[in-house]
Design a protein around this motif. Sequence first.
Motif, PDB file in Angstrom:
ATOM      1  N   LEU A 185       0.049   0.459   8.693  1.00 43.88           N
ATOM      2  CA  LEU A 185      -0.164   1.580   9.766  1.00 43.88           C
ATOM      3  C   LEU A 185       0.220   3.101   9.872  1.00 43.88           C
ATOM      4  N   VAL A 186       1.518   2.777   8.941  1.00 39.74           N
ATOM      5  CA  VAL A 186       2.084   4.056   8.381  1.00 39.74           C
ATOM      6  C   VAL A 186       1.181   5.212   7.199  1.00 39.74           C
ATOM      7  N   SER A 187       0.569   4.127   7.194  1.00 36.63           N
ATOM      8  CA  SER A 187      -0.178   5.618   6.082  1.00 36.63           C
ATOM      9  C   SER A 187      -1.619   6.078   6.851  1.00 36.63           C
TER      10      SER A 187
ATOM     11  N   MET B 179      -6.335  -2.130  14.378  1.00 37.85           N
ATOM     12  CA  MET B 179      -5.085  -2.513  13.872  1.00 37.85           C
ATOM     13  C   MET B 179      -4.026  -3.063  15.039  1.00 37.85           C
ATOM     14  N   LEU B 180      -3.694  -1.885  15.432  1.00 36.60           N
ATOM     15  CA  LEU B 180      -2.690  -2.390  16.889  1.00 36.60           C
ATOM     16  C   LEU B 180      -3.203  -3.022  17.700  1.00 36.60           C
ATOM     17  N   ARG B 181      -4.791  -3.553  18.176  1.00 32.13           N
ATOM     18  CA  ARG B 181      -5.126  -4.383  18.906  1.00 32.13           C
ATOM     19  C   ARG B 181      -4.759  -6.135  18.549  1.00 32.13           C
ATOM     20  N   GLY B 182      -4.982  -5.996  16.803  1.00 33.33           N
ATOM     21  CA  GLY B 182      -4.277  -7.543  16.427  1.00 33.33           C
ATOM     22  C   GLY B 182      -3.216  -7.091  16.763  1.00 33.33           C
TER      23      GLY B 182
ATOM     24  N   LEU C   8       3.290   7.441  14.902  1.00 34.39           N
ATOM     25  CA  LEU C   8       2.126   5.872  14.948  1.00 34.39           C
ATOM     26  C   LEU C   8       3.738   4.528  14.549  1.00 34.39           C
ATOM     27  N   LEU C   9       4.707   4.606  14.787  1.00 37.93           N
ATOM     28  CA  LEU C   9       5.944   3.459  14.705  1.00 37.93           C
ATOM     29  C   LEU C   9       6.252   3.231  15.920  1.00 37.93           C
ATOM     30  N   ALA C  10       6.281   4.026  16.916  1.00 39.32           N
ATOM     31  CA  ALA C  10       6.414   3.886  18.575  1.00 39.32           C
ATOM     32  C   ALA C  10       5.612   3.481  18.508  1.00 39.32           C
ATOM     33  N   ALA C  11       3.805   3.444  18.400  1.00 41.63           N
ATOM     34  CA  ALA C  11       2.380   2.960  18.777  1.00 41.63           C
ATOM     35  C   ALA C  11       2.314   1.448  18.460  1.00 41.63           C
ATOM     36  N   GLY C  12       3.289   0.839  17.514  1.00 45.97           N
ATOM     37  CA  GLY C  12       3.379   0.041  16.934  1.00 45.97           C
ATOM     38  C   GLY C  12       4.212  -1.034  17.564  1.00 45.97           C
ATOM     39  N   ASP C  13       5.229  -0.543  18.729  1.00 42.88           N
ATOM     40  CA  ASP C  13       6.359  -1.005  19.346  1.00 42.88           C
ATOM     41  C   ASP C  13       5.340  -1.289  20.462  1.00 42.88           C
TER      42      ASP C  13
ATOM     43  N   ILE D  80       0.739  -1.172   0.035  1.00 46.74           N
ATOM     44  CA  ILE D  80      -0.145  -0.015  -0.053  1.00 46.74           C
ATOM     45  C   ILE D  80       1.126   1.044   0.046  1.00 46.74           C
ATOM     46  N   PRO D  81       0.726   2.219  -0.719  1.00 50.58           N
ATOM     47  CA  PRO D  81       1.617   3.262  -1.009  1.00 50.58           C
ATOM     48  C   PRO D  81       1.108   3.966  -0.017  1.00 50.58           C
ATOM     49  N   SER D  82       1.658   4.622   1.187  1.00 52.20           N
ATOM     50  CA  SER D  82       1.116   5.385   1.727  1.00 52.20           C
ATOM     51  C   SER D  82       0.662   6.902   1.120  1.00 52.20           C
ATOM     52  N   VAL D  83      -0.172   6.879   0.726  1.00 54.72           N
ATOM     53  CA  VAL D  83      -0.717   8.533  -0.312  1.00 54.72           C
ATOM     54  C   VAL D  83      -1.852   7.946  -0.495  1.00 54.72           C
ATOM     55  N   ALA D  84      -2.642   9.569   0.113  1.00 51.27           N
ATOM     56  CA  ALA D  84      -3.998  10.086  -0.325  1.00 51.27           C
ATOM     57  C   ALA D  84      -3.558  11.059  -0.719  1.00 51.27           C
ATOM     58  N   ILE D  85      -4.669  11.590  -1.535  1.00 47.72           N
ATOM     59  CA  ILE D  85      -5.253  12.738  -2.353  1.00 47.72           C
ATOM     60  C   ILE D  85      -6.142  13.388  -1.804  1.00 47.72           C
ATOM     61  N   ALA D  86      -6.026  15.345  -1.816  1.00 48.36           N
ATOM     62  CA  ALA D  86      -7.016  16.243  -2.184  1.00 48.36           C
ATOM     63  C   ALA D  86      -6.681  16.659  -3.373  1.00 48.36           C
ATOM     64  N   ALA D  87      -8.015  16.145  -4.041  1.00 49.57           N
ATOM     65  CA  ALA D  87      -7.757  16.946  -5.257  1.00 49.57           C
ATOM     66  C   ALA D  87      -8.550  17.951  -5.890  1.00 49.57           C
ATOM     67  N   ILE D  88      -8.271  19.172  -6.036  1.00 45.99           N
ATOM     68  CA  ILE D  88      -9.614  20.130  -6.422  1.00 45.99           C
ATOM     69  C   ILE D  88     -10.224  19.461  -7.893  1.00 45.99           C
TER      70      ILE D  88
END
Length: 271
Positions: A209-211, A191-194, A143-148, A5-13
């Motif tokens: 996770l980071v996305s 997801m973190l609970r999993g 988020l990375l810390a939350a994963g740890d 999953i590329p961690s990319v979102a888009i706000a398009a006018i």
Amino acid sequence: MKFAIPSVAIAAILAGPGALAFAPSSPSSSAAAAAALRRPAFVPPISQPNHQSVEQRMVGGGKDEEAESNLNEYKKKMSTKRITETSKHSTEKVDVAMKFGGSSIANADRVDHVTKLIKDQVAAGYRPRAVVCSAMGKTTNSLLAAGDFALEGRVNIDAIRTLHMAAIDQFGLPDHVREEVTCLLDECQDMLRGVSLLQELSPKSLDQLVSYGERCSVRIVAARLNQIGVPAQAIDSWDVGIMTDCNFGDAKLLPGYEKKVKDSFTSKIDP
């Protein structure tokens, strides 16, 4: 075949001057996706001619009246050319891609500054087809810390939730924006609970996770753009044809993504 999953979102006018806001954590996907939409911007000539060397060529080192007249005429033509070229392009819309890192949109005040900057650039004749946004502030690190922490049996994203809700509250964004961001953060927490239960955080899961940071931030940026009169919409990257290989953690864009992105703009985003 599975895709990272590329961690990319888009706000398009959607109408008028266009903007696309990518929110990547993968540098390769963000830069390449933006490049697929970017056109070279016109830059008016601002360098001054070397008058000394020109003068030496035209007068041969002398200072007679004819040579001075020739030099003045040369300068006049250069000035007229510069003004004409600048005026010609000042009325044209210039397609550009913009990129804002986490510190640029670290909180509500910074988001406000960035969105007003985008609006100013639109008024100046630029058309931001892609506005690439990172996660707000230190959200990716959080988020990375939350994963740890989840691997240790502790699940808590309260600080991340507070940051995003504070921005929504400060701007008074519509309820649907709050619901979308809340839904993403709830999904992240589930997801973190999993992760906590399975005691496993694979590279694939880490990419997902980071996305969440970028997917939340881009919705806030898009909503704020709408609020100040720049029509925009948040769109996830996979909805505009961006796909990568399955090398999780260091995914590369698959060939042909440029055409898919352009086709998506034609059919889904451009008026």
